[in-house]
Write an enzyme that holds these catalytic residues in place. Structure first.
Site: not given
Length: 379
Positions: A56, A58-59, A61, A84, A190
């Site tokens: 995504g 931000m990260a 995995v 992650k 979330d």
């Protein structure tokens, strides 16, 4: 410069999306830590990247193996984990670090069989990384999508979503995870099917605590974080939040499991329009899509999705117990165990060893209750 594999356009190094066709660009060799087979050295182990699971903004995995040093008691059994890795996004490193450290702090204070376990949080070559429990299975989102596709093929009369008992099996575990988090003052913020992992044996794991916060601490934020389709009205409006905000989101997850759709559609609509619906509109009754459901189900969802938090169920156990009793679901030992774990969490201990002792017992109970019987027809 690099060449886009989809359209052939030239793209600058470091740009993640092709400016011509908008395809996601592969990571290059300068980001070697992300290449399959790359090794990350730790003090008494080495982590080897095996397969990319997802990425995504931000990260990224990865599925990875952690091999321990010969003198480590765990040396005989390598550990499979989900690693992650923080992205090296320009201009937002502080924000990304906050995201990772917040998630590590939240998971470090939780020990629950329905929440992913944090093995370690560390930094490698300027990137924060989280080593997490690896969950073999799929997301609830993918299961719902598959059920919707089957219902479409089956035609009129087919269940639009999951059978009630199967939906309840997953939902009670999600509520148990939230009850434990709320008991120590954490709000996930979330809760959505993409963050609910389903193991092959039916055990649920709630993940992604990156935007979790302390109860009531959100008031006054200028930017309402979360996913619009599942956000509570107070979350959309950047008001103070507590556990009841997560319960609103969890109720939307259940609505989606049973009906195969969101109460407020997102297709061809802006994020702003969806968030506006959360504040201003009443969702269609569930029986619009599932007419064979008992009438009480709409009353239950009406309260669970109330715009005013004070009108909702007070906590996750109350919400689950109301749905269980109202829909005539069995009073099971594993649901009572969820309430016991939440009560234990309210004791305030950091890692709550009693939860670990109950972990295996609770898992066995949950697996034993795994049912896929269709919902009884009630008119």
């Amino acid at each position: 410069m690099r060449v886009c594999g989809q359209c052939g356009a030239r793209v600058e190094v470091g740009v993640r999306v092709c400016t011509n066709c908008h395809a996601l660009m592969p990571l290059d060799a300068t980001e070697g830590v992300f290449l399959k087979g790359a090794t990350i050295l730790r003090a008494s182990s080495r982590i080897v990247l095996d397969k990319k699971l997802g990425e995504g903004g931000m990260a990224i995995v990865w599925r990875a193996w952690e091999f321990f040093a010969p003198n480590d008691p765990r040396a005989a059994q390598p550990r499979l984990c989900a690693l992650k890795i923080m992205r090296g996004a320009r201009g937002s490193l502080d924000e990304l670090r906050d995201y990772f450290t917040r998630e590590a702090d939240a998971l470090g204070r939780l020990s629950h069989p329905n929440i992913v376990t944090l093995h370690e949080c560390f930094e490698h070559e300027g990137r924060v990384m989280l080593s997490l429990e690896y969950v073999e299975g799929e997301t609830l989102d993918s299961l719902i999508a598959r059920q919707v596709a089957r219902a479409t093929l089956a035609g009129p009369g087919a269940l639009p979503g999951l059978p009630l008992l199967r939906a309840w099996h997953y939902f009670q575990q999600l509520l148990g995870a939230l009850a434990a988090a709320h008991a120590i003052g954490l709000v996930h913020r979330d809760v959505k099917p993409q963050n609910v992992l389903l193991r092959a044996d039916g055990v649920v794991k709630l993940t992604d605590f990156g935007i979790a916060t302390r109860s009531t601490s959100q008031a006054g934020q200028s930017n309402a974080v979360g996913t619009g389709a599942f956000m509570s009205p107070e979350q959309v409006l950047s008001k103070a939040v507590d556990g009841r905000s997560d319960l609103y989101s969890a109720a939307i997850v259940l609505y989606m499991m049973l009906s195969g759709r969101l109460p407020f559609p997102t297709t061809d609509r802006s994020e702003f329009a969806v968030r506006q619906d959360q504040v201003e509109k009443v969702p269609p009754p569930l029986r619009t899509w599932l007419p064979q459901a008992p009438a009480v189900i709409d009353a239950l969802f009406s309260r669970a999705l109330a715009k005013d938090p004070a009108a909702r169920f007070a906590d996750a156990i109350e919400l689950g117990s109301a749905f269980r009793a109202g829909l005539g679901l069995p009073d099971s030992e594993e649901w009572r165990a969820q309430a016991e774990i939440a009560q234990g969490a309210r004791g305030g201990t950091a890692r709550m060893p009693e939860l670990k002792e109950r972990d295996q017992t609770l898992r066995e109970l949950l697996v034993a209750r795994y049912q896929t019987a269709p919902m009884p027809v009630r008119r």
